[in-house]
Design a protein around this motif. Sequence first.
Motif, PDB file in Angstrom:
ATOM      1  N   ALA A  26      -0.506  -4.346  -4.869  1.00 20.44           N
ATOM      2  CA  ALA A  26      -0.315  -5.038  -3.708  1.00 20.44           C
ATOM      3  C   ALA A  26      -1.284  -6.240  -3.778  1.00 20.44           C
ATOM      4  O   ALA A  26      -1.399  -7.069  -3.242  1.00 20.44           O
ATOM      5  CB  ALA A  26      -1.892  -3.654  -2.653  1.00 20.44           C
ATOM      6  N   ASN A  27      -2.488  -5.787  -5.166  1.00 16.16           N
ATOM      7  CA  ASN A  27      -3.055  -6.662  -5.440  1.00 16.16           C
ATOM      8  C   ASN A  27      -2.800  -8.303  -6.293  1.00 16.16           C
ATOM      9  O   ASN A  27      -2.953  -9.252  -6.484  1.00 16.16           O
ATOM     10  CB  ASN A  27      -4.152  -6.720  -5.937  1.00 16.16           C
ATOM     11  CG  ASN A  27      -3.717  -6.279  -7.933  1.00 16.16           C
ATOM     12  OD1 ASN A  27      -2.813  -5.711  -7.361  1.00 16.16           O
ATOM     13  ND2 ASN A  27      -4.456  -5.475  -9.022  1.00 16.16           N
TER      14      ASN A  27
ATOM     15  N   ILE B  23      -0.595 -11.652  -0.118  1.00 10.95           N
ATOM     16  CA  ILE B  23      -0.512 -11.259   0.886  1.00 10.95           C
ATOM     17  C   ILE B  23      -1.924 -10.903   1.774  1.00 10.95           C
ATOM     18  O   ILE B  23      -3.449 -10.048   1.131  1.00 10.95           O
ATOM     19  CB  ILE B  23      -0.326 -10.059   1.098  1.00 10.95           C
ATOM     20  CG1 ILE B  23       1.550 -10.614   1.216  1.00 10.95           C
ATOM     21  CG2 ILE B  23      -0.310  -8.714   2.592  1.00 10.95           C
ATOM     22  CD1 ILE B  23       2.668  -9.279   1.218  1.00 10.95           C
TER      23      ILE B  23
ATOM     24  N   PHE C 107       1.129  -1.084  -0.048  1.00 17.19           N
ATOM     25  CA  PHE C 107       0.259   0.098   0.348  1.00 17.19           C
ATOM     26  C   PHE C 107       0.667   1.169   0.268  1.00 17.19           C
ATOM     27  O   PHE C 107       0.113   2.900  -0.578  1.00 17.19           O
ATOM     28  CB  PHE C 107      -0.769   0.018   0.567  1.00 17.19           C
ATOM     29  CG  PHE C 107      -1.948  -1.044   1.170  1.00 17.19           C
ATOM     30  CD1 PHE C 107      -2.373  -1.589  -0.113  1.00 17.19           C
ATOM     31  CD2 PHE C 107      -2.086  -2.065   2.612  1.00 17.19           C
ATOM     32  CE1 PHE C 107      -3.067  -2.862  -0.170  1.00 17.19           C
ATOM     33  CE2 PHE C 107      -3.268  -3.118   2.350  1.00 17.19           C
ATOM     34  CZ  PHE C 107      -3.582  -3.569   1.218  1.00 17.19           C
TER      35      PHE C 107
END
Lengths: 352, 262
Positions: A72-73, A77, A52
């Motif tokens: 992030a995608n 995680i 992020f």
Amino acid sequence: MAFLDIQHLEKSFGPTRVVKDFNLDIEKGEFVSFLGPSGCGKTTVLRMVAGFEAPTSGAIRIDGREVTGLAANRRNIGMVFQSYALFPNLTVAENIGFGLKVAGEGKAAIARRVGEMLDLIGLPQLEGRYPFQLSGGQQQRVALARALAPRPQVLLLDEPLSALDAKVRISLRDEIRRIQRDLGITAIFVTHDQEEALSISDRVVVMHQGVADQVGTPFEIYNRPATRFVAQFVGTLNLLDADVLDATTGKVRLGGVPVALDQPLEGRPGERISLAMRPESVELGRSDCDRVVLSGEIAAVHFLGSVIRIKVAVAGQFVSLDTFNQPDRPPPSVGTTVEVSLPHRDLLVLAA
Amino acid sequence: MRERRLWSWLAVALGGLYFLLPLVGMVDFSMRMQRDGYSFEAYRIVLADPQFQQTLGYSVVLALLTIVLGILLIVPTAYFVRLRFPGLRPVVEFLTLLPLVIPPIVIVFGYIRIYNTSSVLPLTGSWWGTNLLLLFGYATLSLPYMYRSVDTGLRTIDVGSLTEAAQSLGSGWTRILAVVILPNVLVSVLSGAFLTFAIVIGEYVFAALLNVGSFGPYMVWMGGNRAYEPSALAVVAFAITWACMALIQLVTRFSKFSTVRR
């Protein structure tokens, strides 16, 4: 090589450096807590691991793969947020199945996995409810299940218990640890609550002003704090000023009494240093001869239930000590003159 | 105490009369087409008029297209302004308010000057071009209502955390907007949409100056050429607007989930 490897991580917002040369190796299946006060950079590190925030410099590797520049995608995680962040328009089952749906899994596989997750968090009867129909603790359990459903490589928990009341906090904390152990998932848990961090972690990273002050097991962190900040932030600490008598043999004067610390000191004779000790290592009255005995007057008595915390004024300074509550022995009253004994080997000398 | 209450009632009654009397007068007049008493003759004539059906149908389609365009334009804009550029919010708010400040006639004259047949982009030269221009114009007119509704909706959800939660579960931007954000601000979007619908249905200036046969110019034409039918038409137009308002209330009240505690 460690499973999660963070190397020389830095983050600046404008001229402010919020994370400074952060290094950490986390083994597979380990539960590591980032502990520190607000603004110490713990959440920023977590957010950089999640993707992020982009680091100003440094590298993050998961299972040998560099993920620093990865969106992030695409990091695989799982993340649990303080505010739960459940999708209000989706039911519990749809929330938990969200990540699997994104991954393109079939309906039957999603339903099976959602069922497993609901059993894991102990809420199989709530699959059709909407988030607003759940309590805070239930919402956070669902958020945990949602994060775990797509089988992430790493689970990140950003102060997940802060919004819950004390009882739920303790039960959910134990549950998070149980689930993490059962699944063998690598987890990072961010908190400002030292009790939380000490009670569930394999290792604790104490952060202060963007720096990892100490990384160690809860036992090490509590009993052998590396810096003054760690000593003061983790647990309650007595800090007493003492004057150096002989630095090479470690002799100091404490409350008018000469004390041998059995460790060489830095400082010249007459120089003032700080000695630290935990309240539970101080005893009321004389005990064996291996302890330093100081006399003073009781300044305050706090009855905490199982423990009684007594504050004693000793030579112009205060020493707090803990004694267990005994139903047949009422706590001493304020103003009473008493003796306290300190373990001179366990006295920590703190750098200024 | 009793006297004070009397004054309050009097104020409410006066306000009510101010709004209701013209409506009552209009409804009364619209039903007096036949000399021997009240009837729905004017309504029958209006509703049976093929031009009424055609212009209303056209306006309804245009209103629906305006709503779709508005959603596609406003939801991502308001979302990204809130998520990434919160400092830009006052600027965007000001921009979206401009259609209320600048009269439609100025906007449409601007359009005609820029997109006339001798310009680089001669939109007014073709049927498609003119309709497209009208659609864009209406989307502009709806900006103040759409943006405010959507922005208010976004305020009730934790946009940042929901986005990050969806991202950590593997979602890209399109899915986040379509599956997470839009359904959660749908009630607000629909409020804006119904207002847009009401505005587009009765709009006159844009349609008349672009010479498009929509419901607004039809109402004006009717008003200039008939006696009782215009009143009936006005009542019908009011009914459509009120139906829109009622739908806003219904959708708000009966949405399946809610981010607001009930």
